[in-house]
Design an enzyme around this catalytic site. Structure first.
Site, mmCIF file in Angstrom:
data_model
loop_
_atom_site.group_PDB
_atom_site.id
_atom_site.type_symbol
_atom_site.label_atom_id
_atom_site.label_comp_id
_atom_site.label_asym_id
_atom_site.label_seq_id
_atom_site.Cartn_x
_atom_site.Cartn_y
_atom_site.Cartn_z
ATOM 1 N N GLN A 1 -4.105 -1.427 9.950
ATOM 2 C CA GLN A 1 -4.165 -2.747 9.326
ATOM 3 C C GLN A 1 -4.757 -3.774 10.293
ATOM 4 O OE1 GLN A 1 -3.539 -3.336 6.150
ATOM 5 N NE2 GLN A 1 -3.780 -5.547 6.217
ATOM 6 N N LYS B 1 0.838 -1.198 0.000
ATOM 7 C CA LYS B 1 0.000 0.000 0.000
ATOM 8 C C LYS B 1 0.874 1.250 0.000
ATOM 9 C CE LYS B 1 -3.745 -2.426 2.368
ATOM 10 N NZ LYS B 1 -4.480 -2.705 3.598
ATOM 11 N N ASP C 1 -10.822 3.285 4.749
ATOM 12 C CA ASP C 1 -11.172 1.859 4.654
ATOM 13 C C ASP C 1 -12.691 1.657 4.621
ATOM 14 O OD1 ASP C 1 -9.093 -0.078 4.524
ATOM 15 O OD2 ASP C 1 -8.491 0.357 6.583
HETATM 16 N N1 GUN Z 1 -6.910 -6.480 6.592
HETATM 17 C C1 GUN Z 1 -7.287 -7.188 5.500
HETATM 18 N N2 GUN Z 1 -7.780 -6.371 4.551
HETATM 19 C C2 GUN Z 1 -7.719 -5.113 5.060
HETATM 20 C C3 GUN Z 1 -8.084 -3.837 4.541
HETATM 21 O O1 GUN Z 1 -8.602 -3.689 3.421
HETATM 22 N N3 GUN Z 1 -7.845 -2.787 5.369
HETATM 23 C C4 GUN Z 1 -7.309 -2.928 6.608
HETATM 24 N N4 GUN Z 1 -7.134 -1.826 7.357
HETATM 25 N N5 GUN Z 1 -6.962 -4.099 7.125
HETATM 26 C C5 GUN Z 1 -7.166 -5.185 6.338
#
Ligand code: GUN
Length: 285
Positions: free
Chosen positions: A96, A52, A119
């Site tokens: 995350q 990311k 998110d």
């Molecule tokens: N863990 C798995 N997928 C995601 C996501 O799209 N965002 C976040 N913050 N954590 C995750």
């Protein structure tokens, strides 16, 4: 032969457009910036946040990379979120998931200012999404919808079966698909579903988001169905250089029955990142 839905290629195209928007914002003195918070050292999570951050930089955006030890307390993390909420240089906050077990995820997500919730996990963001109000769309579900659109796959009137009821994928994706603009008829299957095959076999579009490696077998797929694989699982493989290989929630043999399918990796994963970047640039603008 089924058409492979190339999320990597579409992701690159979308990110080029985002980069231009970001450069325009920079000319106005705004540098789009996402705070990326990782607690602990889960190797899969570390790999996701690194991807990311790399994608942000390539799209002329910044990241504030925050790595915290696994024993960080919930109170410490809440203090950090409060500070990031107040920080004008930060346009989006991504924590995350999953978090270490001693931290209550709901408390952390609810502490994020919904204006910075790129998110779309905060209860207010989810509520706005379900009600069809303005706001960020959740990244993975939005990515799936963009892929369907790119390959001209009609959703109106289609029978869509989503396997998995997670807050991140299954629930929001089902909600978006029943919007008038998509007009799909949606069934959600989960661990409590009886005779799951009877449901999946009816799917014009089958979306696997169960988090179980190769869960969808060929006999679960209708001939000619569109199969979208949201799973990214690490399975041990002594023959692989890293000691593991990535696989989806769909048995590759099942993909052979499909008219269209998404590969893992290179299908939905890159779309999630592209949609995240889109939310960050929107948050900054
Ligand atoms: N863990 C798995 N997928 C995601 C996501 O799209 N965002 C976040 N913050 N954590 C995750």
């Amino acid at each position: 032969m089924a058409v492979i839905m190339n999320g990597k290629e579409l992701g690159v195209k979308i990110r080029e457009g985002i980069k231009i928007k970001s450069e325009t914002l920079r000319k106005k003195g705004i540098i789009p910036c996402l705070a990326v918070v990782l607690v602990g050292e889960d190797p899969a999570s570390l790999s996701y946040v690194n991807s990311k951050e790399k994608a942000l930089h390539e799209a002329s955006m910044e990241s504030r990379d925050i790595r915290l030890p696994a024993n960080t307390s919930e109170a410490e993390l809440l203090t950090l979120i409060t500070d990031l909420n107040k920080d004008d240089k930060i346009h989006g906050i991504l924590v995350q998931l999953p978090l270490p077990k001693h931290i209550n995820e709901e408390n952390i997500i609810s502490a994020i200012d919904p204006k910075k919730d790129v998110d779309c996990f905060h209860p207010v963001s989810v509520g706005n999404m379900v009600l069809g109000k303005k706001g960020f769309l959740p990244c993975t579900p939005h990515g799936v919808l963009m892929l369907l659109k790119e390959y001209n796959i009609p959703t109106a009137g289609a029978k869509v079966v989503v396997v998995g009821r997670s807050n991140i994928v299954g629930k929001p994706l089902a909600n978006l698909l029943i919007r008038k603009e998509y007009n799909a008829t949606v069934t959600i299957c989960h661990t409590g579903t009886k005779d799951m095959v009877s449901h999946t076999l009816q799917a014009d579009i089958l979306i696997a988001a169960a988090g179980v490696p190769e869960f969808i077998k060929p006999e679960m797929v209708k001939d000619g169905a569109v199969v979208i694989d949201v799973g990214i699982n690490r399975v041990n493989d002594t023959a692989a250089k890293k000691g593991y290989r990535l696989c989806g929630d769909v048995d590759p043999a099942a993909a052979e029955k499909a008219s269209f399918f998404t590969p893992v990796p290179g299908g939905v994963g890159p779309m999630t990142i592209a949609m995240l970047l889109q939310n960050v640039v929107e948050a900054a603008g």
